[in-house]
Write an enzyme that holds these catalytic residues in place. Structure first.
Site, PDB file in Angstrom:
ATOM      1  N   GLY A  13       6.031  45.654  77.093  1.00 32.60           N
ATOM      2  CA  GLY A  13       6.105  46.853  77.763  1.00 32.60           C
ATOM      3  C   GLY A  13       5.346  46.863  79.178  1.00 32.60           C
ATOM      4  N   SER A  38       0.499  60.212  79.124  1.00 31.08           N
ATOM      5  CA  SER A  38       1.893  60.633  78.889  1.00 31.08           C
ATOM      6  C   SER A  38       2.172  62.075  79.509  1.00 31.08           C
ATOM      7  CB  SER A  38       2.004  60.286  77.516  1.00 31.08           C
ATOM      8  OG  SER A  38       3.306  60.830  77.162  1.00 31.08           O
ATOM      9  N   GLY A  60      -3.075  45.776  75.061  1.00 28.50           N
ATOM     10  CA  GLY A  60      -1.526  45.705  74.908  1.00 28.50           C
ATOM     11  C   GLY A  60      -0.685  45.194  75.949  1.00 28.50           C
ATOM     12  N   ALA A  61      -1.252  43.840  76.162  1.00 23.91           N
ATOM     13  CA  ALA A  61      -0.573  43.182  77.259  1.00 23.91           C
ATOM     14  C   ALA A  61       0.684  42.119  76.710  1.00 23.91           C
ATOM     15  CB  ALA A  61      -1.493  42.336  78.114  1.00 23.91           C
ATOM     16  N   ASN A  62       0.883  42.393  75.568  1.00 25.35           N
ATOM     17  CA  ASN A  62       1.996  41.631  75.069  1.00 25.35           C
ATOM     18  C   ASN A  62       3.375  42.219  75.164  1.00 25.35           C
ATOM     19  OD1 ASN A  62       0.766  43.423  72.606  1.00 25.35           O
ATOM     20  ND2 ASN A  62       2.886  42.941  71.943  1.00 25.35           N
ATOM     21  N   GLY A  64       2.199  46.846  79.639  1.00 22.82           N
ATOM     22  CA  GLY A  64       1.069  46.204  79.836  1.00 22.82           C
ATOM     23  C   GLY A  64       1.483  44.816  80.044  1.00 22.82           C
ATOM     24  N   TYR A  90       0.196  63.231  68.808  1.00 20.43           N
ATOM     25  CA  TYR A  90       0.393  62.107  70.039  1.00 20.43           C
ATOM     26  C   TYR A  90       0.044  62.871  71.351  1.00 20.43           C
ATOM     27  CZ  TYR A  90       2.672  58.984  73.291  1.00 20.43           C
ATOM     28  OH  TYR A  90       2.853  58.285  74.419  1.00 20.43           O
TER      29      TYR A  90
END
Length: 313
Positions: free
Chosen positions: A20, A146, A16-18, A22, A171
């Protein structure tokens, strides 16, 4: 602001490094000399993020690769490519996730989307990359949890929420599962003498597209989430501050085994990073071990029997 220590010569995989947390973690780890594999679902978005980071730091070493954590075949392909290359992985950062889609969706493999993407996919990736991690001198796996884990519960009788779907309960379960996985992996490492450190982080309430992306899945007309931007009634923070627990968990040289990092403000929502207490929901005897066993059966992966051994299918 936390200063990432020198990461020269280290290979760090961040899911998820694209965007936020990440993306911010990738930016700051690369600035500290680390080589970062930006593991993303959409290559175009990953390349855009890479270009943005390179504009700030032309010397950053960034490699964009595709992985879809909602597709176990994609997880295997990603891990197989790294395995074929043979280079040790120093840090795996299980950051990517989806939050509270309004209706129940399933992964490619038929799991409830949040349980599959937030927990089963990362666990399968961890199992598959452990042989490479255990070749590192100082291996580490960091899991993103979270504050939603606090009221969470593992619904062993209905892990996939097939009977009654609740976006927030699903979640919370997935984020509690991440926390339990981080704790269990650390215990296994200590028991087997692997020398691998497993840490966990949570970002409090950090303003990213996570709040709106999941909430708009399946909607014809996107809605702006109540939590998507600044709200005078809800304390929140920007991504630079919000990524710090993750960066601390992934790079602080003296992080203890099983340590859990998050903001120190009211309710753990905002503020400088501190070591936080594991919530009561994650303290059940053998809860993490039981969940890991179930997850291995669901993902057809397993921990290596010994350091240097391959995982089995």
């Amino acid at each position: 602001m936390y200063t990432v220590p020198d990461q020269s010569g280290r290979l760090i995989v961040i899911t998820g490094a694209n965007s936020g947390t990440g993306k911010e973690a990738a930016r700051r780890i690369a600035a500290a000399g680390g080589e970062v594999i930006m593991a993303v679902r959409t290559l175009e978005k990953g390349e855009t993020a890479r270009a943005e980071i390179l504009r700030q730091n032309p010397d950053a070493r960034l490699d964009v690769r595709r992985i879809d954590l909602a597709d176990l075949a994609s997880v295997r392909e990603f891990a197989d490519r790294l395995t074929a290359e043979g280079r040790p992985v120093d840090v795996l950062v299980n950051n990517a996730g989806v939050m509270a889609p309004p209706t129940r969706f399933e992964t490619v493999d038929g799991f409830e989307l949040q349980f599959g993407s937030n927990f089963l996919g990362p666990l399968a990736l961890t199992n598959r990359l452990l042989p490479l991690l255990l070749r590192s001198e100082r291996p580490r796996v960091t899991w993103m949890s979270s504050v939603a884990a606090v009221p969470g519960r593992i619904h062993f009788d209905d892990l996939q929420f097939t009977r009654s779907y609740s976006p927030w309960r699903a979640y919370a379960q997935s984020k509690l599962a991440d926390l339990l996985a981080g704790l269990h992996l650390g215990a296994v490492s200590d028991e087997r003498g692997w020398g691998l450190t497993s840490t966990i982080a949570h970002p409090g309430f950090t303003r990213t597209n996570l709040q709106s992306a999941g909430a708009n899945l399946g909607r014809d007309k996107p809605r702006r989430s109540l939590f998507a931007g600044k709200n005078p009634f809800i304390p929140s923070q920007g991504v630079e501050q919000g990524a710090e627990p993750l960066l601390f968990a992934a790079t602080y040289p003296y992080a203890p085994q099983g340590s859990y990092y998050g903001p120190n403000g009211f309710g753990g929502m905002t503020g400088p990073t501190t070591k936080v207490a594991v919530p009561r929901a994650a303290r059940g005897a053998d809860l993490g071990a039981s969940l890991w066993t179930v997850a291995e059966a669901l993902t057809s992966t397993s921990l290596p029997a010994a350091a240097g051994a391959e995982t089995t299918d």
